[in-house]
Design a protein around this motif. Structure first.
Motif, PDB file in Angstrom:
ATOM      1  N   ASP A 142      25.219  43.358  48.739  1.00  0.00           N
ATOM      2  CA  ASP A 142      24.176  42.851  47.842  1.00  0.00           C
ATOM      3  C   ASP A 142      23.992  43.801  46.660  1.00  0.00           C
ATOM      4  OD1 ASP A 142      23.504  40.446  49.029  1.00  0.00           O
ATOM      5  OD2 ASP A 142      21.978  41.332  50.335  1.00  0.00           O
ATOM      6  N   ARG A 143      23.961  45.101  46.943  1.00  0.00           N
ATOM      7  CA  ARG A 143      23.777  46.082  45.865  1.00  0.00           C
ATOM      8  C   ARG A 143      25.004  46.126  44.957  1.00  0.00           C
ATOM      9  NH1 ARG A 143      21.266  48.859  50.187  1.00  0.00           N
ATOM     10  NH2 ARG A 143      23.179  49.982  50.676  1.00  0.00           N
ATOM     11  N   TYR A 144      26.192  46.094  45.568  1.00  0.00           N
ATOM     12  CA  TYR A 144      27.434  46.143  44.792  1.00  0.00           C
ATOM     13  C   TYR A 144      27.536  44.930  43.868  1.00  0.00           C
ATOM     14  CZ  TYR A 144      32.470  46.553  43.842  1.00  0.00           C
ATOM     15  OH  TYR A 144      33.689  46.658  43.222  1.00  0.00           O
ATOM     16  N   LEU A 145      27.313  43.760  44.403  1.00  0.00           N
ATOM     17  CA  LEU A 145      27.434  42.535  43.611  1.00  0.00           C
ATOM     18  C   LEU A 145      26.334  42.426  42.566  1.00  0.00           C
ATOM     19  CD1 LEU A 145      28.438  40.064  46.456  1.00  0.00           C
ATOM     20  CD2 LEU A 145      29.934  41.047  44.697  1.00  0.00           C
ATOM     21  N   ALA A 146      25.163  43.001  42.854  1.00  0.00           N
ATOM     22  CA  ALA A 146      24.094  43.024  41.851  1.00  0.00           C
ATOM     23  C   ALA A 146      24.527  43.873  40.657  1.00  0.00           C
ATOM     24  CB  ALA A 146      22.805  43.564  42.455  1.00  0.00           C
ATOM     25  N   PHE A 147      25.229  44.977  40.927  1.00  0.00           N
ATOM     26  CA  PHE A 147      25.749  45.819  39.847  1.00  0.00           C
ATOM     27  C   PHE A 147      26.743  45.020  39.007  1.00  0.00           C
ATOM     28  CE2 PHE A 147      28.759  48.659  37.876  1.00  0.00           C
ATOM     29  CZ  PHE A 147      27.992  49.737  37.439  1.00  0.00           C
ATOM     30  N   VAL A 148      27.643  44.320  39.667  1.00  0.00           N
ATOM     31  CA  VAL A 148      28.630  43.499  38.960  1.00  0.00           C
ATOM     32  C   VAL A 148      27.927  42.460  38.095  1.00  0.00           C
ATOM     33  CG1 VAL A 148      30.529  41.852  39.230  1.00  0.00           C
ATOM     34  CG2 VAL A 148      30.380  43.836  40.746  1.00  0.00           C
ATOM     35  N   ASP A 149      26.927  41.816  38.667  1.00  0.00           N
ATOM     36  CA  ASP A 149      26.198  40.769  37.957  1.00  0.00           C
ATOM     37  C   ASP A 149      25.488  41.341  36.728  1.00  0.00           C
ATOM     38  OD1 ASP A 149      25.084  38.288  37.391  1.00  0.00           O
ATOM     39  OD2 ASP A 149      23.394  38.568  38.758  1.00  0.00           O
ATOM     40  N   GLN A 150      24.851  42.488  36.885  1.00  0.00           N
ATOM     41  CA  GLN A 150      24.090  43.082  35.788  1.00  0.00           C
ATOM     42  C   GLN A 150      25.000  43.576  34.669  1.00  0.00           C
ATOM     43  OE1 GLN A 150      21.846  46.061  37.863  1.00  0.00           O
ATOM     44  NE2 GLN A 150      20.648  44.544  38.993  1.00  0.00           N
ATOM     45  N   HIS A 151      26.188  44.062  35.029  1.00  0.00           N
ATOM     46  CA  HIS A 151      27.102  44.581  34.011  1.00  0.00           C
ATOM     47  C   HIS A 151      28.033  43.510  33.460  1.00  0.00           C
ATOM     48  CE1 HIS A 151      25.607  48.386  35.574  1.00  0.00           C
ATOM     49  NE2 HIS A 151      26.055  48.931  34.465  1.00  0.00           N
ATOM     50  N   ASP A 152      28.053  42.381  34.102  1.00  0.00           N
ATOM     51  CA  ASP A 152      28.714  41.194  33.606  1.00  0.00           C
ATOM     52  C   ASP A 152      30.129  41.506  33.103  1.00  0.00           C
ATOM     53  OD1 ASP A 152      27.810  38.571  31.245  1.00  0.00           O
ATOM     54  OD2 ASP A 152      28.799  38.485  33.176  1.00  0.00           O
ATOM     55  N   ALA A 153      30.431  41.148  31.855  1.00  0.00           N
ATOM     56  CA  ALA A 153      31.798  41.277  31.350  1.00  0.00           C
ATOM     57  C   ALA A 153      32.264  42.723  31.274  1.00  0.00           C
ATOM     58  CB  ALA A 153      31.898  40.631  29.969  1.00  0.00           C
ATOM     59  N   GLY A 154      31.337  43.660  31.233  1.00  0.00           N
ATOM     60  CA  GLY A 154      31.719  45.062  31.130  1.00  0.00           C
ATOM     61  C   GLY A 154      32.210  45.669  32.427  1.00  0.00           C
ATOM     62  N   PHE A 155      32.058  44.955  33.537  1.00  0.00           N
ATOM     63  CA  PHE A 155      32.506  45.505  34.822  1.00  0.00           C
ATOM     64  C   PHE A 155      33.990  45.846  34.770  1.00  0.00           C
ATOM     65  CE2 PHE A 155      34.249  44.733  39.123  1.00  0.00           C
ATOM     66  CZ  PHE A 155      33.575  45.735  39.805  1.00  0.00           C
ATOM     67  N   PRO A 200      31.179  31.126  43.437  1.00  0.00           N
ATOM     68  CA  PRO A 200      29.961  30.543  44.018  1.00  0.00           C
ATOM     69  C   PRO A 200      28.749  31.458  43.859  1.00  0.00           C
ATOM     70  CG  PRO A 200      31.299  31.532  45.739  1.00  0.00           C
ATOM     71  CD  PRO A 200      32.103  31.636  44.472  1.00  0.00           C
ATOM     72  N   PRO A 201      27.549  31.005  44.267  1.00  0.00           N
ATOM     73  CA  PRO A 201      26.361  31.856  44.190  1.00  0.00           C
ATOM     74  C   PRO A 201      26.574  33.177  44.927  1.00  0.00           C
ATOM     75  CG  PRO A 201      25.750  29.602  44.684  1.00  0.00           C
ATOM     76  CD  PRO A 201      27.243  29.654  44.771  1.00  0.00           C
ATOM     77  N   LEU A 202      25.847  34.194  44.485  1.00  0.00           N
ATOM     78  CA  LEU A 202      26.050  35.540  45.029  1.00  0.00           C
ATOM     79  C   LEU A 202      25.910  35.615  46.542  1.00  0.00           C
ATOM     80  CD1 LEU A 202      24.457  38.085  42.517  1.00  0.00           C
ATOM     81  CD2 LEU A 202      26.838  37.927  43.274  1.00  0.00           C
ATOM     82  N   ASP A 203      24.933  34.927  47.105  1.00  0.00           N
ATOM     83  CA  ASP A 203      24.745  35.022  48.548  1.00  0.00           C
ATOM     84  C   ASP A 203      25.928  34.423  49.304  1.00  0.00           C
ATOM     85  OD1 ASP A 203      24.100  32.490  47.683  1.00  0.00           O
ATOM     86  OD2 ASP A 203      22.473  32.200  49.125  1.00  0.00           O
ATOM     87  N   GLU A 204      26.519  33.349  48.742  1.00  0.00           N
ATOM     88  CA  GLU A 204      27.698  32.764  49.373  1.00  0.00           C
ATOM     89  C   GLU A 204      28.901  33.701  49.250  1.00  0.00           C
ATOM     90  OE1 GLU A 204      28.666  28.810  48.212  1.00  0.00           O
ATOM     91  OE2 GLU A 204      26.581  28.115  48.253  1.00  0.00           O
ATOM     92  N   LEU A 205      29.050  34.326  48.092  1.00  0.00           N
ATOM     93  CA  LEU A 205      30.147  35.273  47.900  1.00  0.00           C
ATOM     94  C   LEU A 205      30.016  36.446  48.860  1.00  0.00           C
ATOM     95  CD1 LEU A 205      32.620  36.283  46.336  1.00  0.00           C
ATOM     96  CD2 LEU A 205      31.038  37.286  44.653  1.00  0.00           C
TER      97      LEU A 205
END
Length: 215
Positions: free
Chosen positions: A96-109, A177-182
């Motif tokens: 959850d924390r890792y994917l939240a980082f990816v989501d927040q940094h979006d294209a810059g990841f 898919p949505p983050l929780d599914e991923l």
């Protein structure tokens, strides 16, 4: 009466450096490093270009590596989960924390942690690889593997690579898919790859059985 302007507070060296890194990370989170100039960082931080050079005399390369190190530290902490409760629950929280980082940094990841930039060097590659190794060590620790064999180590590191790849593809697929599914899908894949390795490795088989009992 005109209200008095707030008193100016001079930032400490560490505070100023953190401010510049935060500004750089915000820019790198949405644009490739080669598209970000020191003038952009100075403007985002509300300071002058010479001040940026004062803290990062090596120019954009030094600033990029420092920003990358800061992002890497944050990602490493994602997998630093307390050793309490079922393992898969712990793994879910870490993801959850890792994917939240990816989501927040979006294209810059991709630009921040996956290479492909004109400013990529052996040092930046080592920083990124350090994140993968740290994540693997955390997971092996959660598994209780004090002396993991090569097959188990390889399995965990392969899964970490799969998580990175899935994160990048998720961004390409407009965050579907949505983050929780991923997250749940990645946890299921972790169980699956362990079960495959367990057929060939007694150590992994023992851990897989313990994991099944802990679900």
């Amino acid at each position: 009466m005109t209200p008095a302007a707030p008193a100016y507070r001079r930032l400490s060296v560490e505070e100023r450096r953190s401010q510049l890194l935060e500004a750089a990370l915000t820019l790198f989170a949405h644009r490739a490093p080669e598209d970000v100039s020191l003038d952009d960082v100075a403007e985002a931080a509300g300071v002058s270009r010479p001040l940026v050079y004062r803290y990062f005399p090596g120019g954009k390369q030094q600033l990029y590596e420092a920003a990358l190190r800061s992002a890497a530290d944050e990602l490493e902490q994602c997998f630093d989960e307390p050793r309490e409760g079922p393992l898969l629950t712990r793994l879910s929280r870490a993801l959850d924390r890792y994917l939240a980082f990816v989501d927040q940094h979006d294209a810059g990841f991709s630009a921040l942690l996956q290479g492909g930039s004109v400013v990529e060097t052996s040092r930046t590659t080592a920083i990124v690889d350090g994140v993968r190794r740290a994540a693997a060590e955390h997971i092996l620790s959660h598994l209780g593997a004090t002396e993991p064999g090569p097959r188990l180590r390889m399995t965990v590191r392969m899964w970490i690579t799969a998580v990175e790849a899935a994160s990048l593809i998720w961004l390409d697929e407009d965050k579907q898919p949505p983050l929780d599914e991923l997250r749940d899908w990645l946890v299921e894949q972790f169980v699956a790859v362990l079960s495959v390795t367990a057929r060939r490795d007694p150590q992994t088989a023992t851990l897989a059985q313990a994991l099944a009992a802990d679900v």
